[in-house]
Design a protein around this motif. Sequence first.
Motif, PDB file in Angstrom:
ATOM      1  N   LEU A 246       0.829  -1.209   0.000  1.00 15.10           N
ATOM      2  CA  LEU A 246       0.000   0.000   0.000  1.00 15.10           C
ATOM      3  C   LEU A 246       0.864   1.260   0.000  1.00 15.10           C
ATOM      4  CD1 LEU A 246      -2.786  -1.015   2.525  1.00 15.10           C
ATOM      5  CD2 LEU A 246      -3.026  -0.686   0.064  1.00 15.10           C
ATOM      6  N   LEU A 247       1.943   1.243   0.770  1.00 12.66           N
ATOM      7  CA  LEU A 247       2.857   2.385   0.818  1.00 12.66           C
ATOM      8  C   LEU A 247       3.483   2.635  -0.553  1.00 12.66           C
ATOM      9  CD1 LEU A 247       4.358   4.257   3.041  1.00 12.66           C
ATOM     10  CD2 LEU A 247       6.228   2.683   2.631  1.00 12.66           C
ATOM     11  N   LEU A 248       3.919   1.576  -1.218  1.00 17.76           N
ATOM     12  CA  LEU A 248       4.546   1.711  -2.531  1.00 17.76           C
ATOM     13  C   LEU A 248       3.531   2.106  -3.601  1.00 17.76           C
ATOM     14  CD1 LEU A 248       6.911  -1.339  -2.204  1.00 17.76           C
ATOM     15  CD2 LEU A 248       7.607   1.056  -2.377  1.00 17.76           C
ATOM     16  N   ALA A 249       2.312   1.583  -3.500  1.00 18.97           N
ATOM     17  CA  ALA A 249       1.277   1.986  -4.450  1.00 18.97           C
ATOM     18  C   ALA A 249       0.989   3.481  -4.300  1.00 18.97           C
ATOM     19  CB  ALA A 249       0.008   1.168  -4.229  1.00 18.97           C
ATOM     20  N   GLY A 250       0.970   3.958  -3.074  1.00 19.96           N
ATOM     21  CA  GLY A 250       0.789   5.391  -2.839  1.00 19.96           C
ATOM     22  C   GLY A 250       1.916   6.210  -3.440  1.00 19.96           C
TER      23      GLY A 250
ATOM     24  N   ALA B 126      11.790   7.643 -14.771  1.00 20.76           N
ATOM     25  CA  ALA B 126      12.958   7.252 -13.983  1.00 20.76           C
ATOM     26  C   ALA B 126      12.725   7.405 -12.478  1.00 20.76           C
ATOM     27  CB  ALA B 126      14.170   8.073 -14.404  1.00 20.76           C
ATOM     28  N   LYS B 127      11.893   8.354 -12.082  1.00 20.66           N
ATOM     29  CA  LYS B 127      11.595   8.530 -10.657  1.00 20.66           C
ATOM     30  C   LYS B 127      10.510   7.566 -10.182  1.00 20.66           C
ATOM     31  CE  LYS B 127      13.072  13.188  -9.799  1.00 20.66           C
ATOM     32  NZ  LYS B 127      12.765  14.425  -9.092  1.00 20.66           N
ATOM     33  N   LEU B 128       9.720   7.051 -11.094  1.00 20.13           N
ATOM     34  CA  LEU B 128       8.623   6.151 -10.771  1.00 20.13           C
ATOM     35  C   LEU B 128       9.081   4.698 -10.665  1.00 20.13           C
ATOM     36  CD1 LEU B 128       5.414   5.652 -10.810  1.00 20.13           C
ATOM     37  CD2 LEU B 128       5.736   5.368 -13.249  1.00 20.13           C
ATOM     38  N   VAL B 129      10.102   4.340 -11.417  1.00 25.42           N
ATOM     39  CA  VAL B 129      10.527   2.947 -11.541  1.00 25.42           C
ATOM     40  C   VAL B 129      10.912   2.300 -10.205  1.00 25.42           C
ATOM     41  CG1 VAL B 129      12.298   1.445 -12.546  1.00 25.42           C
ATOM     42  CG2 VAL B 129      11.104   3.086 -13.977  1.00 25.42           C
ATOM     43  N   PRO B 130      11.696   2.936  -9.328  1.00 30.43           N
ATOM     44  CA  PRO B 130      12.061   2.245  -8.081  1.00 30.43           C
ATOM     45  C   PRO B 130      10.855   1.813  -7.247  1.00 30.43           C
ATOM     46  CG  PRO B 130      13.469   4.149  -8.399  1.00 30.43           C
ATOM     47  CD  PRO B 130      12.391   4.225  -9.444  1.00 30.43           C
ATOM     48  N   ALA B 131       9.866   2.678  -7.121  1.00 35.33           N
ATOM     49  CA  ALA B 131       8.676   2.326  -6.345  1.00 35.33           C
ATOM     50  C   ALA B 131       7.904   1.202  -7.027  1.00 35.33           C
ATOM     51  CB  ALA B 131       7.786   3.540  -6.150  1.00 35.33           C
ATOM     52  N   ALA B 132       7.794   1.248  -8.340  1.00 32.11           N
ATOM     53  CA  ALA B 132       7.070   0.210  -9.067  1.00 32.11           C
ATOM     54  C   ALA B 132       7.781  -1.136  -8.976  1.00 32.11           C
ATOM     55  CB  ALA B 132       6.894   0.623 -10.527  1.00 32.11           C
ATOM     56  N   VAL B 133       9.095  -1.131  -9.094  1.00 28.70           N
ATOM     57  CA  VAL B 133       9.861  -2.386  -9.009  1.00 28.70           C
ATOM     58  C   VAL B 133       9.750  -2.980  -7.605  1.00 28.70           C
ATOM     59  CG1 VAL B 133      12.200  -3.347  -9.056  1.00 28.70           C
ATOM     60  CG2 VAL B 133      11.445  -1.830 -10.882  1.00 28.70           C
ATOM     61  N   CYS B 134       9.861  -2.144  -6.593  1.00 26.48           N
ATOM     62  CA  CYS B 134       9.721  -2.638  -5.220  1.00 26.48           C
ATOM     63  C   CYS B 134       8.313  -3.177  -4.963  1.00 26.48           C
ATOM     64  CB  CYS B 134      10.064  -1.537  -4.225  1.00 26.48           C
ATOM     65  SG  CYS B 134      11.817  -1.158  -4.157  1.00 26.48           S
TER      66      CYS B 134
ATOM     67  N   VAL C 275       7.465  -6.930  -3.660  1.00 27.50           N
ATOM     68  CA  VAL C 275       6.645  -7.207  -2.477  1.00 27.50           C
ATOM     69  C   VAL C 275       5.437  -8.055  -2.859  1.00 27.50           C
ATOM     70  CG1 VAL C 275       5.196  -6.175  -0.679  1.00 27.50           C
ATOM     71  CG2 VAL C 275       7.423  -5.188  -1.203  1.00 27.50           C
ATOM     72  N   ALA C 276       4.822  -7.772  -3.989  1.00 31.48           N
ATOM     73  CA  ALA C 276       3.686  -8.579  -4.446  1.00 31.48           C
ATOM     74  C   ALA C 276       4.108 -10.021  -4.700  1.00 31.48           C
ATOM     75  CB  ALA C 276       3.078  -7.964  -5.706  1.00 31.48           C
ATOM     76  N   SER C 277       5.288 -10.220  -5.271  1.00 36.76           N
ATOM     77  CA  SER C 277       5.754 -11.589  -5.515  1.00 36.76           C
ATOM     78  C   SER C 277       6.099 -12.279  -4.193  1.00 36.76           C
ATOM     79  CB  SER C 277       6.919 -11.605  -6.489  1.00 36.76           C
ATOM     80  OG  SER C 277       7.988 -10.855  -6.001  1.00 36.76           O
ATOM     81  N   TYR C 278       6.606 -11.533  -3.216  1.00 28.52           N
ATOM     82  CA  TYR C 278       6.847 -12.083  -1.886  1.00 28.52           C
ATOM     83  C   TYR C 278       5.534 -12.584  -1.282  1.00 28.52           C
ATOM     84  CZ  TYR C 278       7.308 -11.934   3.220  1.00 28.52           C
ATOM     85  OH  TYR C 278       7.241 -12.224   4.557  1.00 28.52           O
TER      86      TYR C 278
END
Length: 69
Positions: free
Chosen positions: A31-35, A48-56, A60-63
């Motif tokens: 939820l934090l990363l989606a926000g 480029a600023k969006l990618v780190p949050a999306a990758v994380c 987390v979803a795969s975890y």
Amino acid sequence: MGVLQLAGVAGVALGLAVPPLGGLAGAGLLLLLAGAVVVHLRKGDPVAKLVPAAVCAVLVASYLAALFD
């Protein structure tokens, strides 16, 4: 924000021993990363600023998928 992230990471790590705790921590991190992704999109930030949050968020979803599989 940083304290929430650290708590989420600690909960995910402990989730290997206590799966319900890991699930709750993972859901909170997701939820934090989606926000974060939504905020970057609303601000019109470059990809480029969006990618780190999306990758994380994907990690987390795969975890979570692996935890409850």
